[in-house]
Design a protein around this motif. Structure first.
Motif, PDB file in Angstrom:
ATOM      1  N   THR A 163       0.839  -1.196   0.000  1.00 36.54           N
ATOM      2  CA  THR A 163       0.000   0.000   0.000  1.00 36.54           C
ATOM      3  C   THR A 163       0.873   1.244   0.000  1.00 36.54           C
ATOM      4  OG1 THR A 163      -1.710  -1.194   1.219  1.00 36.54           O
ATOM      5  CG2 THR A 163      -1.851   1.194   1.197  1.00 36.54           C
ATOM      6  N   GLN A 164       1.928   1.226   0.816  1.00 41.73           N
ATOM      7  CA  GLN A 164       2.832   2.361   0.908  1.00 41.73           C
ATOM      8  C   GLN A 164       3.561   2.576  -0.429  1.00 41.73           C
ATOM      9  OE1 GLN A 164       5.620   1.962   4.105  1.00 41.73           O
ATOM     10  NE2 GLN A 164       5.574   4.172   4.528  1.00 41.73           N
ATOM     11  N   ILE A 165       3.963   1.516  -1.069  1.00 39.10           N
ATOM     12  CA  ILE A 165       4.630   1.618  -2.376  1.00 39.10           C
ATOM     13  C   ILE A 165       3.687   2.236  -3.413  1.00 39.10           C
ATOM     14  CG2 ILE A 165       5.549   0.251  -4.308  1.00 39.10           C
ATOM     15  CD1 ILE A 165       6.775  -1.641  -2.209  1.00 39.10           C
ATOM     16  N   MET A 166       2.423   1.804  -3.427  1.00 40.46           N
ATOM     17  CA  MET A 166       1.443   2.362  -4.364  1.00 40.46           C
ATOM     18  C   MET A 166       1.226   3.855  -4.098  1.00 40.46           C
ATOM     19  SD  MET A 166      -1.384  -0.630  -5.176  1.00 40.46           S
ATOM     20  CE  MET A 166      -2.326  -0.253  -3.733  1.00 40.46           C
ATOM     21  N   LYS A 167       1.189   4.241  -2.834  1.00 48.99           N
ATOM     22  CA  LYS A 167       1.006   5.652  -2.485  1.00 48.99           C
ATOM     23  C   LYS A 167       2.221   6.473  -2.921  1.00 48.99           C
ATOM     24  CE  LYS A 167      -2.665   5.276   0.457  1.00 48.99           C
ATOM     25  NZ  LYS A 167      -3.911   5.827   0.200  1.00 48.99           N
ATOM     26  N   ILE A 168       3.412   5.919  -2.744  1.00 47.55           N
ATOM     27  CA  ILE A 168       4.634   6.613  -3.166  1.00 47.55           C
ATOM     28  C   ILE A 168       4.656   6.776  -4.682  1.00 47.55           C
ATOM     29  CG2 ILE A 168       7.151   6.402  -3.336  1.00 47.55           C
ATOM     30  CD1 ILE A 168       7.072   5.153  -0.507  1.00 47.55           C
ATOM     31  N   GLU A 169       4.295   5.702  -5.406  1.00 46.99           N
ATOM     32  CA  GLU A 169       4.252   5.768  -6.868  1.00 46.99           C
ATOM     33  C   GLU A 169       3.220   6.803  -7.324  1.00 46.99           C
ATOM     34  OE1 GLU A 169       3.496   1.727  -7.991  1.00 46.99           O
ATOM     35  OE2 GLU A 169       5.623   1.184  -7.992  1.00 46.99           O
ATOM     36  N   SER A 170       2.091   6.824  -6.653  1.00 45.11           N
ATOM     37  CA  SER A 170       1.059   7.814  -6.979  1.00 45.11           C
ATOM     38  C   SER A 170       1.558   9.235  -6.718  1.00 45.11           C
ATOM     39  CB  SER A 170      -0.209   7.533  -6.164  1.00 45.11           C
ATOM     40  OG  SER A 170      -1.183   8.512  -6.411  1.00 45.11           O
TER      41      SER A 170
END
Length: 161
Positions: A23-30
């Motif tokens: 989830t944190q990786i997806m938020k960072i990518e976003s």
């Protein structure tokens, strides 16, 4: 059995951590995507400002108005150039009036010739049209000069009217 339960708890905990990290990786990518989009918008905005310079809506409207006036002037010039400058050219009404006047004079002339030839005009002693040597009136429809010019141009180009 206790060991199995501890393993299951550890597995659940690891799965939860894994989910949190994903989830944190997806938020960072976003967030990275958002930053790139923002930078692209800023770059586009500054480029638009540089390209437009001192150009404003009023200046564009003035140019469009000038173009419209130039086009109207060109149309007026074309219309002026297309006018018939031949002083002998007449419109259809003038030609019809001239024909009627000529017809009236011809009839008067015929009557006066009958009176001179016979002395007293009578229905039994009429002078024939052929003996007076008068021109024969046209039997076809009158054509204006512009129509005649158009027909001549069509004939020259090989087209038929």
């Amino acid at each position: 059995m206790k060991r199995k339960k501890i393993h299951e708890q550890e597995l659940d905990k690891l799965q939860h951590v894994k989910f949190t990290m994903e989830t944190q990786i997806m938020k960072i990518e976003s967030a990275i995507d958002n930053k790139e989009m923002y930078e692209a918008l800023v770059a586009g905005s500054s480029t638009m400002k540089k390209l437009q310079g001192n150009l404003g809506v009023n200046e564009v409207d003035n140019v469009i108005d000038a173009i419209r006036e130039a086009l109207e002037d060109a149309l007026d010039i074309n219309a002026s150039l297309a006018q018939d400058v031949n002083p002998l050219s007449l419109d259809d009404d003038d030609l019809l009036a001239e024909l009627m006047e000529t017809d009236y004079r011809t009839n008067e002339h015929i009557t006066s010739c009958q009176v001179r030839a016979v002395g007293n005009p009578s229905p039994s002693k009429k002078v024939s049209h052929e003996s007076l040597d008068l021109p024969i009136p046209p039997l076809q429809k009158l054509v204006s000069r512009s129509d005649a010019n158009a027909v001549a141009m069509l004939d020259e180009t090989g087209f038929s009217a």
